[in-house]
Design a protein around this motif. Structure first.
Motif, PDB file in Angstrom:
ATOM      1  N   GLU A   1      -3.474  -6.647   3.804  1.00 49.57           N
ATOM      2  CA  GLU A   1      -2.770  -5.540   4.324  1.00 49.57           C
ATOM      3  C   GLU A   1      -2.924  -5.219   5.775  1.00 49.57           C
ATOM      4  O   GLU A   1      -2.003  -4.703   6.544  1.00 49.57           O
ATOM      5  CB  GLU A   1      -3.722  -4.468   3.634  1.00 49.57           C
ATOM      6  N   HIS A   2      -4.298  -5.815   6.581  1.00 50.47           N
ATOM      7  CA  HIS A   2      -4.438  -5.673   7.726  1.00 50.47           C
ATOM      8  C   HIS A   2      -3.466  -6.565   8.764  1.00 50.47           C
ATOM      9  O   HIS A   2      -3.415  -6.421   9.788  1.00 50.47           O
ATOM     10  CB  HIS A   2      -5.939  -5.481   8.342  1.00 50.47           C
ATOM     11  N   GLU A   3      -3.188  -7.719   8.027  1.00 45.97           N
ATOM     12  CA  GLU A   3      -2.092  -8.640   8.906  1.00 45.97           C
ATOM     13  C   GLU A   3      -0.689  -8.022   8.721  1.00 45.97           C
ATOM     14  O   GLU A   3      -0.071  -8.721   9.645  1.00 45.97           O
ATOM     15  CB  GLU A   3      -2.360 -10.055   8.009  1.00 45.97           C
TER      16      GLU A   3
ATOM     17  N   PRO B   1     -14.103  -7.359  -5.891  1.00 50.73           N
ATOM     18  CA  PRO B   1     -14.137  -8.446  -4.818  1.00 50.73           C
ATOM     19  C   PRO B   1     -12.658  -8.868  -4.230  1.00 50.73           C
ATOM     20  O   PRO B   1     -12.607  -8.850  -3.103  1.00 50.73           O
ATOM     21  CB  PRO B   1     -15.020  -9.368  -5.284  1.00 50.73           C
ATOM     22  N   CYS B   2     -11.795  -9.096  -5.282  1.00 49.66           N
ATOM     23  CA  CYS B   2     -10.310  -9.414  -4.665  1.00 49.66           C
ATOM     24  C   CYS B   2      -9.627  -8.117  -3.618  1.00 49.66           C
ATOM     25  O   CYS B   2      -9.045  -8.233  -2.832  1.00 49.66           O
ATOM     26  CB  CYS B   2      -9.477 -10.029  -5.606  1.00 49.66           C
ATOM     27  N   HIS B   3      -9.981  -6.795  -4.449  1.00 51.70           N
ATOM     28  CA  HIS B   3      -9.294  -5.719  -3.812  1.00 51.70           C
ATOM     29  C   HIS B   3      -9.818  -5.521  -2.195  1.00 51.70           C
ATOM     30  O   HIS B   3      -9.160  -5.313  -1.426  1.00 51.70           O
ATOM     31  CB  HIS B   3      -9.352  -4.613  -4.466  1.00 51.70           C
ATOM     32  N   ASP B   4     -11.036  -5.668  -2.211  1.00 50.39           N
ATOM     33  CA  ASP B   4     -11.687  -5.084  -1.220  1.00 50.39           C
ATOM     34  C   ASP B   4     -11.841  -6.476  -0.058  1.00 50.39           C
ATOM     35  O   ASP B   4     -12.148  -6.178   1.101  1.00 50.39           O
ATOM     36  CB  ASP B   4     -13.238  -4.928  -1.258  1.00 50.39           C
ATOM     37  N   GLY B   5     -11.610  -7.634  -0.192  1.00 47.64           N
ATOM     38  CA  GLY B   5     -11.585  -8.715   0.495  1.00 47.64           C
ATOM     39  C   GLY B   5     -10.401  -9.231   0.779  1.00 47.64           C
ATOM     40  O   GLY B   5      -9.730  -8.645   1.862  1.00 47.64           O
ATOM     41  N   PRO B   6      -9.643 -10.349   0.016  1.00 48.37           N
ATOM     42  CA  PRO B   6      -8.305 -10.888   0.503  1.00 48.37           C
ATOM     43  C   PRO B   6      -7.491  -9.728   0.711  1.00 48.37           C
ATOM     44  O   PRO B   6      -6.572  -9.978   1.490  1.00 48.37           O
ATOM     45  CB  PRO B   6      -8.252 -11.957  -0.487  1.00 48.37           C
ATOM     46  N   LYS B   7      -7.370  -9.075  -0.192  1.00 47.60           N
ATOM     47  CA  LYS B   7      -6.074  -8.031  -0.200  1.00 47.60           C
ATOM     48  C   LYS B   7      -6.322  -7.033   0.966  1.00 47.60           C
ATOM     49  O   LYS B   7      -5.436  -6.900   1.644  1.00 47.60           O
ATOM     50  CB  LYS B   7      -6.129  -7.160  -1.624  1.00 47.60           C
ATOM     51  N   GLN B   8      -7.307  -6.615   1.192  1.00 49.45           N
ATOM     52  CA  GLN B   8      -7.629  -5.827   2.415  1.00 49.45           C
ATOM     53  C   GLN B   8      -6.948  -6.761   3.677  1.00 49.45           C
ATOM     54  O   GLN B   8      -6.722  -6.289   4.641  1.00 49.45           O
ATOM     55  CB  GLN B   8      -8.854  -5.319   2.550  1.00 49.45           C
TER      56      GLN B   8
ATOM     57  N   PRO C   1       0.956  -1.198   0.035  1.00 45.97           N
ATOM     58  CA  PRO C   1       0.089  -0.047  -0.010  1.00 45.97           C
ATOM     59  C   PRO C   1       0.774   1.193   0.019  1.00 45.97           C
ATOM     60  O   PRO C   1       1.606   1.340   0.694  1.00 45.97           O
ATOM     61  CB  PRO C   1      -0.893  -0.101   1.293  1.00 45.97           C
ATOM     62  N   GLN C   2       0.567   2.261  -0.935  1.00 46.70           N
ATOM     63  CA  GLN C   2       1.330   3.136  -0.954  1.00 46.70           C
ATOM     64  C   GLN C   2       1.139   4.440  -0.104  1.00 46.70           C
ATOM     65  O   GLN C   2       2.148   5.171   0.304  1.00 46.70           O
ATOM     66  CB  GLN C   2       0.768   3.844  -2.557  1.00 46.70           C
ATOM     67  N   GLN C   3       0.253   4.234   0.874  1.00 50.15           N
ATOM     68  CA  GLN C   3       0.143   5.140   2.175  1.00 50.15           C
ATOM     69  C   GLN C   3       1.390   4.686   2.962  1.00 50.15           C
ATOM     70  O   GLN C   3       2.002   5.577   3.743  1.00 50.15           O
ATOM     71  CB  GLN C   3      -1.224   4.884   2.800  1.00 50.15           C
ATOM     72  N   THR C   4       1.416   3.337   2.991  1.00 48.77           N
ATOM     73  CA  THR C   4       2.462   2.940   3.962  1.00 48.77           C
ATOM     74  C   THR C   4       3.900   2.840   3.160  1.00 48.77           C
ATOM     75  O   THR C   4       4.922   3.210   4.346  1.00 48.77           O
ATOM     76  CB  THR C   4       2.136   1.574   4.408  1.00 48.77           C
ATOM     77  N   TYR C   5       4.204   2.560   2.108  1.00 48.30           N
ATOM     78  CA  TYR C   5       5.284   2.548   1.351  1.00 48.30           C
ATOM     79  C   TYR C   5       5.256   3.509   0.238  1.00 48.30           C
ATOM     80  O   TYR C   5       5.049   3.090  -0.887  1.00 48.30           O
ATOM     81  CB  TYR C   5       5.444   1.151   0.771  1.00 48.30           C
ATOM     82  N   PRO C   6       5.275   4.750   0.383  1.00 48.92           N
ATOM     83  CA  PRO C   6       5.042   5.707  -0.622  1.00 48.92           C
ATOM     84  C   PRO C   6       6.235   5.636  -1.551  1.00 48.92           C
ATOM     85  O   PRO C   6       5.737   5.979  -2.944  1.00 48.92           O
ATOM     86  CB  PRO C   6       5.154   7.049   0.097  1.00 48.92           C
ATOM     87  N   ALA C   7       7.248   5.033  -1.432  1.00 46.83           N
ATOM     88  CA  ALA C   7       8.321   4.871  -2.679  1.00 46.83           C
ATOM     89  C   ALA C   7       7.701   3.843  -3.658  1.00 46.83           C
ATOM     90  O   ALA C   7       8.515   3.826  -4.803  1.00 46.83           O
ATOM     91  CB  ALA C   7       9.493   4.527  -2.052  1.00 46.83           C
ATOM     92  N   THR C   8       6.805   3.053  -3.338  1.00 48.55           N
ATOM     93  CA  THR C   8       6.508   1.884  -4.265  1.00 48.55           C
ATOM     94  C   THR C   8       5.355   2.610  -5.294  1.00 48.55           C
ATOM     95  O   THR C   8       5.206   1.572  -6.198  1.00 48.55           O
ATOM     96  CB  THR C   8       5.756   0.829  -3.569  1.00 48.55           C
ATOM     97  N   PHE C   9       5.081   3.711  -5.157  1.00 46.67           N
ATOM     98  CA  PHE C   9       3.718   4.146  -5.947  1.00 46.67           C
ATOM     99  C   PHE C   9       3.868   3.773  -7.290  1.00 46.67           C
ATOM    100  O   PHE C   9       3.055   3.364  -8.151  1.00 46.67           O
ATOM    101  CB  PHE C   9       3.450   5.634  -5.572  1.00 46.67           C
TER     102      PHE C   9
END
Length: 119
Positions: free
Chosen positions: A100-102, A90-97, A70-78
């Motif tokens: 990120e929380h893990e 659905p993938c973005h809002d489910g398993p990917k999120q 996530p670019q908020q946490t790792y801005p250099a990766t944008f």
């Protein structure tokens, strides 16, 4: 259904969501500029299928480009396309999120599963 009990003076979900959106800033303020719009469009043309679904053996059209880290946490990766993943909502809002929380170990495991470099 009966209305849910909400103590007097407490905020509604809509109010809480609005406040969270104000804290995080607009898409443009977060770096999603016209340059991003063009890069995203080109990336989706070159990678039309969801990378997360493909890893599960499914074929689903990609509708957005996700930053694996996530670019908020790792801005250099944008702008690092090695960590862009074409995906469906659905993938973005489910398993990917959830990943990120893990935390970073879960994102690293996801990167390996997708055949991407680990940060």
């Amino acid at each position: 259904m009966p209305p849910l009990f909400r103590p007097s003076g407490s905020r509604t979900k809509a109010e809480r969501d609005r406040e969270a959106d104000q804290r995080r800033g607009s898409a443009r303020e977060r770096g999603y500029t016209t340059r991003w719009d063009k890069a995203r469009k080109g990336y989706l043309l070159a990678h039309p299928l969801c990378g997360y679904c493909e890893a599960e053996g499914r074929v689903t059209p990609a509708t957005l480009v996700d930053h694996l880290y996530p670019q908020q946490t790792y801005p250099a990766t944008f702008w690092e396309t090695d960590w862009w993943v074409p995906c469906c909502k659905p993938c973005h809002d489910g398993p990917k999120q959830r990943a990120e929380h893990e935390g970073k170990p879960a994102l690293d495991a996801l990167a390996k599963r997708l055949g991407r470099p680990v940060m």
